[in-house]
Design a protein around this motif. Sequence first.
Motif, PDB file in Angstrom:
ATOM      1  N   ALA A  72       0.803  -1.222   0.000  1.00 42.19           N
ATOM      2  CA  ALA A  72       0.000   0.000   0.000  1.00 42.19           C
ATOM      3  C   ALA A  72       0.841   1.279   0.000  1.00 42.19           C
ATOM      4  O   ALA A  72       0.577   2.182  -0.809  1.00 42.19           O
ATOM      5  CB  ALA A  72      -0.979  -0.020   1.173  1.00 42.19           C
ATOM      6  N   HIS A  75       2.312   1.805  -3.320  1.00 41.88           N
ATOM      7  CA  HIS A  75       1.276   2.136  -4.287  1.00 41.88           C
ATOM      8  C   HIS A  75       0.901   3.614  -4.175  1.00 41.88           C
ATOM      9  O   HIS A  75       0.760   4.311  -5.172  1.00 41.88           O
ATOM     10  CB  HIS A  75       0.053   1.258  -4.009  1.00 41.88           C
ATOM     11  CG  HIS A  75      -1.064   1.446  -4.973  1.00 41.88           C
ATOM     12  ND1 HIS A  75      -0.895   1.387  -6.325  1.00 41.88           N
ATOM     13  CD2 HIS A  75      -2.377   1.692  -4.777  1.00 41.88           C
ATOM     14  CE1 HIS A  75      -2.039   1.590  -6.928  1.00 41.88           C
ATOM     15  NE2 HIS A  75      -2.963   1.775  -6.011  1.00 41.88           N
ATOM     16  N   LEU A 153      -5.078  -4.422  -3.246  1.00 41.35           N
ATOM     17  CA  LEU A 153      -4.419  -3.122  -3.270  1.00 41.35           C
ATOM     18  C   LEU A 153      -5.368  -2.036  -3.774  1.00 41.35           C
ATOM     19  O   LEU A 153      -5.921  -2.149  -4.867  1.00 41.35           O
ATOM     20  CB  LEU A 153      -3.199  -3.215  -4.186  1.00 41.35           C
ATOM     21  CG  LEU A 153      -2.172  -2.121  -4.094  1.00 41.35           C
ATOM     22  CD1 LEU A 153      -1.658  -2.006  -2.677  1.00 41.35           C
ATOM     23  CD2 LEU A 153      -1.039  -2.398  -5.054  1.00 41.35           C
TER      24      LEU A 153
END
Lengths: 221, 201, 250
Positions: A72, A75, A153
């Motif tokens: 995360a 990302h 995700l």
Amino acid sequence: MNAILAIIRRDLLLAMRRKSEVLTALFFFIIVVSLFPLGIGPETALLRKIAPGILWVAALLATMLGLSRLFAPDHADGTLEQMVLAPSPLGLLVTGKIIAHWITTGLPLVLLAPVLGIQFDLDSGALGVLMIALLIGTPLLSLIGAIGAALTLGVRGGGVLLSLLVLPLYVPALIFGAGAVEAHISGLGAGGHLSLLAALLALAVFFAPWATTAALRIALE
Amino acid sequence: MLTATGLSCVRGERCLFSGLDLAVGPGEWLHVQGENGAGKTSLLRILASLSPPAEGEIHWKNAPIRTLAEDYHRDMLFLGHHGAVKEELTPFENLTLAAKLDGAPLDETAALKALARFGLRGREDLAVRFLSAGQKRRVLLARLAVRQATLWILDEPFTALDVKAVDMLSGLIEEHVKAGGICILTSHQSMPLPNGRVLKI
Amino acid sequence: MSNNKIIHWFKYASPQSFYPLAGKLIPWFWGLTAVFLIPGLWITFFAAPTDAQQGEGYRIIFIHVPAAWMSMFIYIVMAAWAGLGLALNTRLSGMMAQGLAPTGAIMAFVSLWTGAFWGKPMWGAWWVWDARLTSALILFFLYIGFIALQAAIDDARRADKAGAILALVGVVNVPIIYFSVKWWNTLHQGASVSLTKAPTMAATMLWGMLLMALAFWMYSIAVALTRVRAIILEREAHTEWVKELDEVKA
């Protein structure tokens, strides 16, 4: 290879900079394990019997805690895009991240487990088997968990969904991991369980990075 | 050198663009313009091979980028909305780690020099968290300066930059293009650079 | 596009041509469901002899066993569609997987539920940690995970692909889970009652089981197709051909 090492070093450096995350998962493990005797009662014979299962279930849950943060942050700040676009195969970089995740969450559990095992009156042989089982099993948990982390995700309610996806897949690891310790205690020998656990690990090393990579590419599209 | 034919992009149920052709050769740069939501970022991400186009094909040096994969990545540098800068790490660490991932490790002096060039001298060892938004973008510019890539794909590179940094970046792009590089960028500013073309979507 | 050639072969892989085809097929599958279900139920309730040991309660296996079969089979079919979707990038595959998942989950649930009903008179407990029951429970969790993941992702294409990976990971894991649970079950001798030691089945019972399995099969296809049609309408709502449909105009 250099790329893997670079990723591992970077993730470990990051883990050092935000120690609290790593420590939280560790203390969660300790607290969950310590709660069971309070709920069940202090009978040594019973505690010895349920210890392997409890330690393993707590290890599964503690690994879950860190999983949603596996990809995360990368990302969110665009690092993941750069990893996808790096000249090294994404599968290698992902493997590096999984190794780093294991070093920060799995390895501490392995080292801590004997201390907690003593609370449950396990003898030194059983503690040894517990450590070996966790040493083989926790990388398996990180590998399988990475698939779930990649699939969820940026998804609504990702954290809860992640546990829904991953926990059923953890069942074999739980059975063979806790089973190894139980088999040792009951005098059957832990060899069979440990080899099966190792076989699962080999399978996961082969497949999990591939599935994780595919899931990450989908998440970025 | 970079050619795209018949690109189309569908987001959700909406078709953002279709039948889009483009070709950019060495020493040229392309300014992608369009309203908010026209699909500029989507186009750049498709060109960077981050997402596949709904239709169409992209070629780099006459080979489809799908098959080139890592070889294409080596020649290309993509900077998206998010800077790929880690808040917990210092500019120096960010730069050297990014270089390692790019497969071209930097030595310490080169890294420090690049950071100094973009006005980050004295802040090399401060976590990026403590820097301003503009300074964060400057860390990225330092990466642009040290990374050897022929094709630059930059999504809104001028965001959050002050006048001085805008000049620096324009200079960097000009240098890159003059040296035979290719640059594709989106920006709301007009770019006073030669050899530029505009693509409106 | 590179898969132009394939499209000729897989004409019905496009939602537009599949939609009317499915519409034509659905009544047939419902019909077949009835054809198999009616004699199947007749055998279940009347023709099959009362079991000497288990009494009338055993008749639930005519529902239980086909449901358990279907729950496993549908997961494999779902994973196959998912794999096809990933490999060939066909839109319909993802829709098929999404359409099958709820039916599979229901089958798994029915097999658990009827298993419990059967278990109560047989073993004196609603739930026994039998290897098959436990695996069925985990299979049910896998279905729920698949449905939840698809529901959580807004972009349909992404949902399809993410679901496909999950289904493939799941299908690799199902045998491992089954094996591990079985191993676990033999190690813990406590639950020694097993569903496996069924006595040799009478021919009528075999027929009943077969008919019921076929009925469940046809039912599953019929509802999955109906669901796929609904999914097609939902996803293709913006296209011209959907707007031209009589049922949409009305």
